[in-house]
Write a protein that holds these residues in place. Structure first.
Motif, PDB file in Angstrom:
ATOM      1  N   ILE A  13       0.905  -1.092  -0.090  1.00 21.37           N
ATOM      2  CA  ILE A  13      -0.053  -0.070  -0.015  1.00 21.37           C
ATOM      3  C   ILE A  13       0.932   1.223   0.080  1.00 21.37           C
ATOM      4  O   ILE A  13       1.557   1.538   1.002  1.00 21.37           O
ATOM      5  N   GLY A  14       0.689   2.001  -0.979  1.00 23.47           N
ATOM      6  CA  GLY A  14       1.446   3.278  -1.059  1.00 23.47           C
ATOM      7  C   GLY A  14       3.067   2.939  -0.993  1.00 23.47           C
ATOM      8  O   GLY A  14       3.924   3.772  -0.751  1.00 23.47           O
ATOM      9  N   GLY A  15       3.431   1.801  -1.817  1.00 27.26           N
ATOM     10  CA  GLY A  15       4.720   1.455  -1.877  1.00 27.26           C
ATOM     11  C   GLY A  15       5.266   0.770  -0.600  1.00 27.26           C
ATOM     12  O   GLY A  15       6.367   0.616  -0.517  1.00 27.26           O
ATOM     13  N   VAL A  16       4.656   0.477   0.355  1.00 26.73           N
ATOM     14  CA  VAL A  16       5.021   0.194   1.430  1.00 26.73           C
ATOM     15  C   VAL A  16       4.546  -1.474   1.693  1.00 26.73           C
ATOM     16  O   VAL A  16       3.349  -1.830   1.457  1.00 26.73           O
ATOM     17  N   VAL A  17       5.412  -2.544   2.013  1.00 27.40           N
ATOM     18  CA  VAL A  17       4.894  -3.714   2.097  1.00 27.40           C
ATOM     19  C   VAL A  17       4.212  -3.845   3.756  1.00 27.40           C
ATOM     20  O   VAL A  17       5.078  -3.804   4.563  1.00 27.40           O
ATOM     21  N   TYR A  18       3.237  -4.394   3.715  1.00 23.29           N
ATOM     22  CA  TYR A  18       2.534  -4.862   4.986  1.00 23.29           C
ATOM     23  C   TYR A  18       2.062  -6.465   4.773  1.00 23.29           C
ATOM     24  O   TYR A  18       1.951  -7.016   3.916  1.00 23.29           O
ATOM     25  N   TYR A  19       2.206  -6.871   6.355  1.00 23.91           N
ATOM     26  CA  TYR A  19       1.858  -8.350   6.405  1.00 23.91           C
ATOM     27  C   TYR A  19       0.552  -8.414   7.169  1.00 23.91           C
ATOM     28  O   TYR A  19       0.275  -8.011   8.062  1.00 23.91           O
ATOM     29  N   MET A  20      -0.388  -9.267   6.380  1.00 20.03           N
ATOM     30  CA  MET A  20      -1.767  -9.172   6.852  1.00 20.03           C
ATOM     31  C   MET A  20      -2.103 -10.362   7.324  1.00 20.03           C
ATOM     32  O   MET A  20      -1.935 -11.508   6.909  1.00 20.03           O
ATOM     33  N   PHE A  21      -2.358 -10.410   8.819  1.00 25.07           N
ATOM     34  CA  PHE A  21      -2.742 -11.677   9.505  1.00 25.07           C
ATOM     35  C   PHE A  21      -4.478 -11.763   9.635  1.00 25.07           C
ATOM     36  O   PHE A  21      -4.796 -10.471   9.834  1.00 25.07           O
ATOM     37  N   THR A  22      -4.819 -12.676   9.472  1.00 25.35           N
ATOM     38  CA  THR A  22      -6.392 -12.827   9.615  1.00 25.35           C
ATOM     39  C   THR A  22      -6.691 -13.968  10.904  1.00 25.35           C
ATOM     40  O   THR A  22      -6.376 -15.007  11.189  1.00 25.35           O
TER      41      THR A  22
END
Length: 262
Positions: A13-22
């Protein structure tokens, strides 16, 4: 309750990598319960941890009600909180802190005020030589919304190759099929219970077609049912006002979710 999540998806998102946990272990009665999350990461043999982040489904819903511009989204959120509160009352869980207790009068008016007219889709189509029957149907709401069939078989039925096949179309038109082998049935006296816990809240009006097979041979009538059919029946026949409120609020939430995501 504690749970460790190790699976995640990367999202940029916006060039930033995020780690999505569910985490999907939140029940209808837990919308107001605060979850505390801590991120752990190992580097060069050292474990680092974040500060605890505390949040709840109710916190998210109240924030979106204040900041979202989508009327259908806000309608769905109000209906969701009302369903959570109805579940708390029915199951007698944390009733002094209901999920919808902080809704303002204007916010309450954003939700569904009157349940639309429901349809009963229950139908059985005869199959010649059928030996297995759909004896009863039930729906559980305490954890996930679970549709259950009570099945009756002939006394001499070999269960090794028996299975329940279900099929339906989601509210978005996607075809879903699922096979439940007899090894996953739960024995209850002379009956077997088959449960389906994968029906999305947006599909409470989807008509589910169920058939029992022995190998490739259908051994039951073709049975059609839905969550909506169950609610239709319970609203007419239940003596419990608190239960009727539960299923009413669940249907409101399901229908508004269907409308929003469509």
């Amino acid at each position: 309750m504690k749970k460790t999540l190790t699976n995640y998806k990367e999202q940029t998102i916006g060039g930033v990598v995020y780690y999505m946990f569910t985490f999907d272990g939140i029940t209808s009665t837990d919308m107001g319960s605060t979850l505390s999350a801590v991120l752990l990461a190992d580097k060069n043999g050292v474990t680092y941890s974040s500060k605890p982040d505390k949040y709840s489904i109710k916190d998210y819903a109240m924030d979106r009600l204040r900041n979202s511009s989508s009327a259908t989204f806000k309608k769905m959120l109000v209906d969701m909180l009302n369903y959570g509160a109805a579940a708390q009352l029915h199951f007698d869980k944390n009733v002094t802190h209901l999920a919808n207790s902080d809704l303002t009068t204007p916010q309450r008016k954003m939700g569904t005020q009157t349940l639309p007219t429901l349809k009963n889709a229950e139908k059985s189509t005869a199959v010649s030589g059928a030996t297995a029957t759909f004896d009863k149907k039930n729906v559980s709401f305490e954890n996930k919304t679970v549709l259950m069939y009570r099945l009756k078989f002939a006394a001499n039925q070999n269960m090794n190759n028996v299975k329940l096949n279900i099929s339906y179309k989601t509210s978005s038109g996607t075809s879903v099929t699922k096979t439940i082998p007899a090894s996953q049935f739960v024995k209850s006296g002379s009956y077997y219970i088959a449960s389906i816990d994968s029906i999305a809240i947006t599909d409470v009006r989807s008509v589910i077609t169920a058939k029992i097979y022995d190998g490739s041979k259908q051994i039951s009538n073709t049975f059609q049912y839905s969550i909506e059919s169950y609610v239709y029946n319970r609203l007419q026949n239940s003596d419990s006002e608190i239960f009727k409120n539960l299923v009413t609020e669940m249907m409101k939430f399901g229908i508004s979710a269907e409308e929003h995501f469509s």
